[in-house]
Scaffold this active site. Structure first.
Site, PDB file in Angstrom:
ATOM      1  N   GLY A 138       2.643   2.572  10.764  1.00 51.47           N
ATOM      2  CA  GLY A 138       3.536   3.714  10.588  1.00 51.47           C
ATOM      3  C   GLY A 138       4.252   4.138  11.864  1.00 51.47           C
ATOM      4  O   GLY A 138       4.845   5.219  11.916  1.00 51.47           O
ATOM      5  N   GLU A 173      -4.935  -4.988  10.635  1.00 54.43           N
ATOM      6  CA  GLU A 173      -3.947  -3.929  10.818  1.00 54.43           C
ATOM      7  C   GLU A 173      -4.260  -3.168  12.105  1.00 54.43           C
ATOM      8  O   GLU A 173      -5.104  -2.256  12.098  1.00 54.43           O
ATOM      9  CB  GLU A 173      -4.000  -2.951   9.640  1.00 54.43           C
ATOM     10  N   LYS A 178      -0.033   4.221  -0.204  1.00 53.73           N
ATOM     11  CA  LYS A 178      -0.746   5.368   0.398  1.00 53.73           C
ATOM     12  C   LYS A 178      -0.587   6.598  -0.509  1.00 53.73           C
ATOM     13  O   LYS A 178      -0.516   6.423  -1.731  1.00 53.73           O
ATOM     14  CB  LYS A 178      -0.251   5.603   1.819  1.00 53.73           C
ATOM     15  N   GLU A 214      -6.778   4.484   7.990  1.00 49.89           N
ATOM     16  CA  GLU A 214      -6.600   5.927   7.763  1.00 49.89           C
ATOM     17  C   GLU A 214      -7.885   6.548   7.232  1.00 49.89           C
ATOM     18  O   GLU A 214      -8.179   7.713   7.517  1.00 49.89           O
ATOM     19  CB  GLU A 214      -5.402   6.149   6.821  1.00 49.89           C
ATOM     20  N   ASN A 216       0.853  -1.186   0.000  1.00 50.44           N
ATOM     21  CA  ASN A 216       0.000   0.000   0.000  1.00 50.44           C
ATOM     22  C   ASN A 216       0.894   1.243   0.000  1.00 50.44           C
ATOM     23  O   ASN A 216       1.494   1.577   1.007  1.00 50.44           O
ATOM     24  CB  ASN A 216      -0.898  -0.040   1.252  1.00 50.44           C
ATOM     25  N   HIS A 249      -9.430   0.876   5.005  1.00 49.74           N
ATOM     26  CA  HIS A 249      -8.151   1.160   5.675  1.00 49.74           C
ATOM     27  C   HIS A 249      -8.379   2.085   6.866  1.00 49.74           C
ATOM     28  O   HIS A 249      -9.213   2.991   6.813  1.00 49.74           O
ATOM     29  CB  HIS A 249      -7.155   1.792   4.695  1.00 49.74           C
ATOM     30  N   SER A 265       3.760  -1.765  10.359  1.00 45.95           N
ATOM     31  CA  SER A 265       5.215  -1.750  10.579  1.00 45.95           C
ATOM     32  C   SER A 265       5.910  -3.052  10.195  1.00 45.95           C
ATOM     33  O   SER A 265       6.887  -3.453  10.832  1.00 45.95           O
ATOM     34  CB  SER A 265       5.539  -1.360  12.032  1.00 45.95           C
TER      35      SER A 265
HETATM   36  P1  13P Z   1       3.189   0.650   7.609  1.00 42.75           P
HETATM   37  O1  13P Z   1       3.743  -0.643   7.022  1.00 42.75           O
HETATM   38  O2  13P Z   1       3.863   1.866   7.050  1.00 42.75           O
HETATM   39  O3  13P Z   1       3.134   0.602   9.087  1.00 42.75           O
HETATM   40  O4  13P Z   1       1.674   0.738   7.099  1.00 42.75           O
HETATM   41  C1  13P Z   1       0.832  -0.358   7.219  1.00 42.75           C
HETATM   42  C2  13P Z   1      -0.415  -0.087   6.469  1.00 42.75           C
HETATM   43  O5  13P Z   1      -1.195   0.752   6.842  1.00 42.75           O
HETATM   44  C3  13P Z   1      -0.634  -0.844   5.224  1.00 42.75           C
HETATM   45  O6  13P Z   1      -1.936  -0.655   4.754  1.00 42.75           O
END
Ligand code: 13P
Length: 249
Positions: A172, A166, A12, A96, A10, A94, A212
């Site tokens: 992150g 997740e 983002k 976010e 992803n 997701h 992560s």
């Molecule tokens: P990170 O791997 O940057 O922690 O993000 C995970 C994520 O949100 C994948 O969709």
């Protein structure tokens, strides 16, 4: 049949045409585990570019899709438009988007339904916040998120869904879930699939971990019985993504 290992990348809201082309070219030329399914998810303006550049064995996913087929929905993207661009997958739910854009369980479930009805594979993201984990409500939260989707989908439609667990506190932050924490929730998700959907869904649905994931921690996580792959954020933009794809080699 063992479940096929699945690795999503992803991106983002990162990258422009040049950098996305070079990430995809790097994947094209890498030696990837032939038994792993790899799906990358660039930002919407670059979906078509990624599809054109990526080898056929690499899937491409949108990061979001709308639940209505077409019409006056400014800024949204339809399932038909993704299909038209040969994009066969989409992320939905997701954290976010759940947190920053206040997407509800019900709205997300409707998007999962629209995507699956339209023939897309869905990487359906669920997970708890730190507050929810600390109040011991992790399983209740993921069950609530799953139940919303179960209200919309037929039992057979789960064959088109990959569940991405997740934990929000791990995204992150560099704070990866321990192998025990991941396995515990993945096993609970699989138990839910068996009880709420079917024995086939429990056996066949990939449950992948995100938060992560790096080239350093992926091998240990990949050994867990119910961890069928990863959804990778930051590290999917780096050459180390290849090591994560190959974490079962
Ligand atoms: P990170 O791997 O940057 O922690 O993000 C995970 C994520 O949100 C994948 O969709």
């Amino acid at each position: 049949m063992p479940r096929q290992f699945f690795i999503g990348g992803n991106f983002k809201m990162n990258g422009v045409a040049d950098s996305i082309t070079s990430i995809v070219n790097n994947l094209n030329s890498a030696k990837l585990d032939p038994n792993a399914e790899v799906v990358i998810s660039p930002p919407a303006p670059y979906l078509s570019l990624a599809r054109q550049v990526a080898n056929d064995n690499i899937g491409v996913a949108a990061q979001n899709v709308f639940d209505k087929p077409n019409g006056a929905f400014t800024g949204e993207i339809s399932v038909e438009q993704l299909q038209d661009l040969k994009i066969n997958w989409t992320l939905v739910g997701h954290s976010e988007r759940r947190v920053l854009l206040k997407e509800s369980d019900e709205f997300i479930a409707k998007k999962v339904k629209a995507a699956v009805d339209g023939g897309l594979g869905v990487i359906f993201c669920i997970g708890e916040t730190l507050e929810e984990r600390e109040s011991n409500s992790t399983i209740a939260v993921v069950t609530r998120q799953l139940n919303a989707a179960a209200k919309e989908l037929s039992k057979e439609q789960w064959a088109k869904v990959v569940i991405a667990y997740e934990p929000v506190w791990a995204i992150g932050t560099g704070k990866v879930a321990t192998t025990e924490q991941a396995q515990e929730v993945h096993a609970a998700i699989r138990k839910w699939l068996g009880e709420a959907i079917s024995a086939e869904a429990a056996d066949n649905t990939r449950v992948i971990y995100g938060g992560s994931v790096s080239e350093k921690n992926c091998r240990e996580l990949a050994k867990e019985n119910d961890v069928d792959g990863f959804l990778v954020g930051g590290a999917s933009l780096k050459p180390a993504f290849v090591d994560i794809v190959n974490s079962r080699l």
